[in-house]
Design a protein around this motif. Structure first.
Motif, PDB file in Angstrom:
ATOM      1  N   ARG A   1       0.817  -0.969  -0.012  1.00 40.70           N
ATOM      2  CA  ARG A   1      -0.086  -0.276  -0.084  1.00 40.70           C
ATOM      3  C   ARG A   1       0.709   1.423   0.038  1.00 40.70           C
ATOM      4  O   ARG A   1       0.523   2.098  -0.918  1.00 40.70           O
ATOM      5  CB  ARG A   1      -1.147  -0.051   0.858  1.00 40.70           C
ATOM      6  CG  ARG A   1      -2.530  -1.265   1.301  1.00 40.70           C
ATOM      7  CD  ARG A   1      -2.829  -1.044   2.454  1.00 40.70           C
ATOM      8  NE  ARG A   1      -4.076   0.091   2.267  1.00 40.70           N
ATOM      9  CZ  ARG A   1      -4.797   0.312   1.980  1.00 40.70           C
ATOM     10  NH1 ARG A   1      -5.514  -1.473   1.793  1.00 40.70           N
ATOM     11  NH2 ARG A   1      -5.737   1.071   1.835  1.00 40.70           N
ATOM     12  N   THR A   2       2.138   1.212   1.027  1.00 41.06           N
ATOM     13  CA  THR A   2       2.736   2.415   0.812  1.00 41.06           C
ATOM     14  C   THR A   2       3.621   2.630  -0.774  1.00 41.06           C
ATOM     15  O   THR A   2       3.439   3.656  -1.223  1.00 41.06           O
ATOM     16  CB  THR A   2       4.115   2.225   1.596  1.00 41.06           C
ATOM     17  OG1 THR A   2       3.420   1.520   2.577  1.00 41.06           O
ATOM     18  CG2 THR A   2       5.351   3.152   1.806  1.00 41.06           C
TER      19      THR A   2
ATOM     20  N   ARG B   1       2.083   1.552  -3.376  1.00 37.47           N
ATOM     21  CA  ARG B   1       0.829   2.081  -4.169  1.00 37.47           C
ATOM     22  C   ARG B   1       0.557   3.665  -4.292  1.00 37.47           C
ATOM     23  O   ARG B   1       0.985   4.170  -5.151  1.00 37.47           O
ATOM     24  CB  ARG B   1      -0.065   1.352  -3.448  1.00 37.47           C
ATOM     25  CG  ARG B   1      -1.145   1.734  -5.085  1.00 37.47           C
ATOM     26  CD  ARG B   1      -2.378   0.979  -4.206  1.00 37.47           C
ATOM     27  NE  ARG B   1      -4.284   1.517  -4.961  1.00 37.47           N
ATOM     28  CZ  ARG B   1      -4.478   1.779  -5.864  1.00 37.47           C
ATOM     29  NH1 ARG B   1      -3.398   1.310  -7.186  1.00 37.47           N
ATOM     30  NH2 ARG B   1      -5.105   2.865  -5.700  1.00 37.47           N
ATOM     31  N   SER B   2       0.952   4.496  -2.853  1.00 37.22           N
ATOM     32  CA  SER B   2       0.518   5.084  -2.497  1.00 37.22           C
ATOM     33  C   SER B   2       2.149   6.610  -3.256  1.00 37.22           C
ATOM     34  O   SER B   2       0.976   7.662  -3.180  1.00 37.22           O
ATOM     35  CB  SER B   2       0.227   6.132  -0.990  1.00 37.22           C
ATOM     36  OG  SER B   2       1.311   5.270  -0.375  1.00 37.22           O
TER      37      SER B   2
END
Length: 274
Positions: free
Chosen positions: A16-17, A19-20
């Motif tokens: 998720r990191t 992706r962000s």
């Protein structure tokens, strides 16, 4: 949820990191120097964690019921429908819409698998399945039917035992597909039939469903990009990223695979599953 595997949760945080930050989970080239340093620190922490020693967090079913929606009741349409197939080399608004949708269900399954999330009453229903077969084979590990004579269906020890078998699956998204396959098998076990087979290989059911999915995608003109498989599991990445519901959803193909797998034990009038 019975236990948390911190290592898998950290991996999801890493995904998720990345992706962000709009960069790769392996090599975050698009990140700033500070972000790259933080990301490397996160990866180091992941490596230092031991997935084989999960933390127990025994909690009441009531406290988690509001945080989980069964895949069968999810209303999102599948991105794998013929009208939703977009070329990865396309341009314009259609390409942007595809980029926004891509990975939605893969991320959902990866998260659910990482935190060991299962539907309400899942373990009790596994107990009932075992009463109608010789055992369930998951990732090469067999959960024998004799377990039902050693433990009751509502016993926490039984739930932990089932979960320990599922936890042998290293890929959280693949683990979640196995859970979905078991959910479909529950519907068959609820029928008034004495047996549904010997040792039931859940992995084989998932791969049968994946093959059916790919056949339909090819017949609808999907290119090799959409048919690319995860080398670790042999499952089509787009199958991981398909919604459970809908005519092209994962539950549709898992239902077909389950019926094919146990058809010799089904009454002739009960071969159709919705």
């Amino acid at each position: 949820m019975l236990r948390l595997r911190i290592g898998l949760i950290m991996q999801v945080i890493g995904y998720r990191t990345a992706r962000s930050l709009h960069c790769s989970a392996r090599t975050p080239r698009g990140a700033t120097k500070t972000e790259r340093t933080a990301f490397r620190k996160l990866k180091t922490e992941i490596k230092q964690l031991d997935d084989s020693r999960p933390i127990s967090i025994f909690t009441s079913s009531h406290s988690i019921s509001s945080n989980f929606t069964s895949p069968r009741s999810t209303r999102c349409s599948s991105p794998s429908t013929p009208s939703g197939i977009l070329s990865p080399t396309g341009t314009g608004d259609s390409h942007l819409q595809w980029e926004e949708r891509q990975g939605q269900w893969l991320r959902r399954r990866r998260l659910d698998g990482a935190i060991n999330r299962v539907p309400m009453g899942f373990y009790q229903k596994v107990w009932k399945i075992l009463q109608k077969c010789h055992g369930l084979s998951i990732a090469g590990y067999v959960l024998p039917s004799s377990t039902t004579s050693e433990m009751t269906e509502g016993e926490i020890k039984f739930a932990v035992h089932v979960e320990s078998v599922l936890n042998h699956v290293p890929q959280p998204e693949y683990r979640q597909l196995l859970v979905e396959a078991i959910m479909v098998l529950m519907l068959v076990a609820d029928m008034e039939i004495p047996s549904i087979g010997g040792i039931i290989h859940i992995d084989r059911i998932v791969h049968m469903a994946n093959d059916l999915f790919q056949q339909d995608q090819r017949s609808n003109g999907a290119n090799e990009y959409f048919l690319e498989k995860d080398p670790a599991t042999g499952i089509c990445n787009f199958f991981y990223d398909s919604a459970p519901s809908g005519s092209y959803g994962t539950m549709t193909y898992l239902s077909k695979a389950v019926v094919t797998y146990v058809q010799d034990f089904l009454p002739s009038s009960s071969c159709l599953m919705q």
